[in-house]
Design an enzyme around this catalytic site. Sequence first.
Site, PDB file in Angstrom:
ATOM      1  N   ASP A 117      53.176  29.985 123.536  1.00  0.00           N
ATOM      2  CA  ASP A 117      52.250  30.488 122.511  1.00  0.00           C
ATOM      3  C   ASP A 117      52.680  31.880 122.050  1.00  0.00           C
ATOM      4  O   ASP A 117      52.751  32.166 120.855  1.00  0.00           O
ATOM      5  CB  ASP A 117      50.785  30.446 122.979  1.00  0.00           C
ATOM      6  CG  ASP A 117      50.579  30.836 124.432  1.00  0.00           C
ATOM      7  OD1 ASP A 117      51.582  31.059 125.131  1.00  0.00           O
ATOM      8  OD2 ASP A 117      49.423  30.919 124.876  1.00  0.00           O
TER       9      ASP A 117
ATOM     10  N   ASP B 296      59.477  19.757 119.275  1.00  0.00           N
ATOM     11  CA  ASP B 296      59.113  19.044 118.052  1.00  0.00           C
ATOM     12  C   ASP B 296      58.324  19.970 117.116  1.00  0.00           C
ATOM     13  O   ASP B 296      58.660  20.149 115.941  1.00  0.00           O
ATOM     14  CB  ASP B 296      58.273  17.809 118.435  1.00  0.00           C
ATOM     15  CG  ASP B 296      58.023  16.887 117.256  1.00  0.00           C
ATOM     16  OD1 ASP B 296      58.539  17.156 116.156  1.00  0.00           O
ATOM     17  OD2 ASP B 296      57.308  15.889 117.422  1.00  0.00           O
TER      18      ASP B 296
ATOM     19  N   TYR C  71      55.922  12.888 125.451  1.00  0.00           N
ATOM     20  CA  TYR C  71      56.359  11.763 124.619  1.00  0.00           C
ATOM     21  C   TYR C  71      56.844  10.579 125.452  1.00  0.00           C
ATOM     22  O   TYR C  71      57.428   9.640 124.930  1.00  0.00           O
ATOM     23  CB  TYR C  71      57.471  12.216 123.660  1.00  0.00           C
ATOM     24  CG  TYR C  71      56.974  13.095 122.530  1.00  0.00           C
ATOM     25  CD1 TYR C  71      55.697  13.634 122.537  1.00  0.00           C
ATOM     26  CD2 TYR C  71      57.785  13.394 121.453  1.00  0.00           C
ATOM     27  CE1 TYR C  71      55.244  14.448 121.514  1.00  0.00           C
ATOM     28  CE2 TYR C  71      57.349  14.196 120.414  1.00  0.00           C
ATOM     29  CZ  TYR C  71      56.074  14.731 120.454  1.00  0.00           C
ATOM     30  OH  TYR C  71      55.639  15.528 119.434  1.00  0.00           O
TER      31      TYR C  71
ATOM     32  N   LYS D 217      55.101  26.506 129.196  1.00  0.00           N
ATOM     33  CA  LYS D 217      53.697  26.815 129.470  1.00  0.00           C
ATOM     34  C   LYS D 217      53.473  26.614 130.964  1.00  0.00           C
ATOM     35  O   LYS D 217      52.521  25.945 131.405  1.00  0.00           O
ATOM     36  CB  LYS D 217      52.817  25.890 128.612  1.00  0.00           C
ATOM     37  CG  LYS D 217      51.376  26.298 128.492  1.00  0.00           C
ATOM     38  CD  LYS D 217      51.136  27.454 127.553  1.00  0.00           C
ATOM     39  CE  LYS D 217      49.709  27.955 127.706  1.00  0.00           C
ATOM     40  NZ  LYS D 217      49.424  29.146 126.915  1.00  0.00           N
TER      41      LYS D 217
END
Length: 340
Positions: free
Chosen positions: A206, A230, A125, A172
């Site tokens: 995930d 988010d 972002y 990740k």
Amino acid sequence: MATKVVLIPGDGIGPEVAQAAQRVIDAAGADIEWTVRHAGEAALAAGEKALLPQSTLDLIAEYGVALKGPCTTPVGTGFRSVNVLLRKTLDLYAAVRPIRTMHGVKSRYENVDLVIVRENTEGLYAGIENEITKGVCTSIKVATEAASRRVADYAFRYARERGRKKVSVFHKANIMKLTDGLFIRCAREVHDAQYQDIAYEEVIVDAACMKMVQDPTKFDVILAENLYGDILSDLCAGLVGGLGVTPGANIGEKGAVFEAVHGSAPDIAGKGVANPLALVMSGVMMLNWLSATRGDPKFRESATRIRGAYDRALTEGAVTRDLGGTLGTMEFADALVKRL
Ligand code: NAI
């Protein structure tokens, strides 16, 4: 003397839920002097020249606190997010989003009680996007040691102050070895140096999402970079009854802006049916924060009264349509005021 708070109604359902939240907070006896300032499309409609007027930013900086309705961000084209810009400009580095099941709100799970702490100023972002050549675009993910450490420290401190037991970092780093690698390294180092009394785990995002849906009660405090935090916030809202019951706070060193997780909900805007509870709950977070930072226990008393009122309203079935009831936005606010 009354405490000064900026009220930003925002776009879509924003003005409706902001009016309702203001009514409940005032009725709970919180001595607040509200000043309305605009942001989002509402700012342009009010004759301002920018979506995020300097006068709005200046007043939040001066008062150190705001209660904010959602602001619309167009998809695909148009201006960048007013929300992202506001958080970045005021350096509101930690988004805090408590997620808990409540009596009277139908949900798939029981006993969910977790908190997401989302890094609020960088990651994907950061807004560094380019069209390198026709048909090829890039978006640069930013992770700095300073921001990663700062938000990790906030998450562990938050956990300790509230008697929470575990912080799980979602990442990740198996793929984004440098950016997410830096984020978890900072979290691990902050933990090992200062917070060994809090359990710590790293979970690949995930797999974490699967685990979250299988059994959200396994999580306590979740620390995540901007984008994961988010997405996860809405996923978690879905676990406990939806966006109508999910509050939030954007915390910085010099101030804080309190706002619900939900957006401007254009599909129901102007109909008087939006659930104001998420913003009311954000207001409760604001009152508790005011109590802690300004040293005035009266704010906490008002917060406790509001919490009691909405717990009773929900248990007694006085709820808005998103929760299976019939009450409109202001009717629900009235139902809370009656139970204060
Ligand atoms: P949204 O959260 O506005 O709406 C998603 C769904 O939830 C809609 O069906 C809506 O009717 C429902 N919903 C949301 N809040 C509700 C409430 N209080 N009571 C009852 N139902 C509610 O998300 P969406 O549609 O993705 O975004 C709409 C706009 O809001 C976009 O422009 C987006 O960028 C913006 N947005 C702004 C945020 C902020 O200002 N902090 C946060 C999220 C989105």
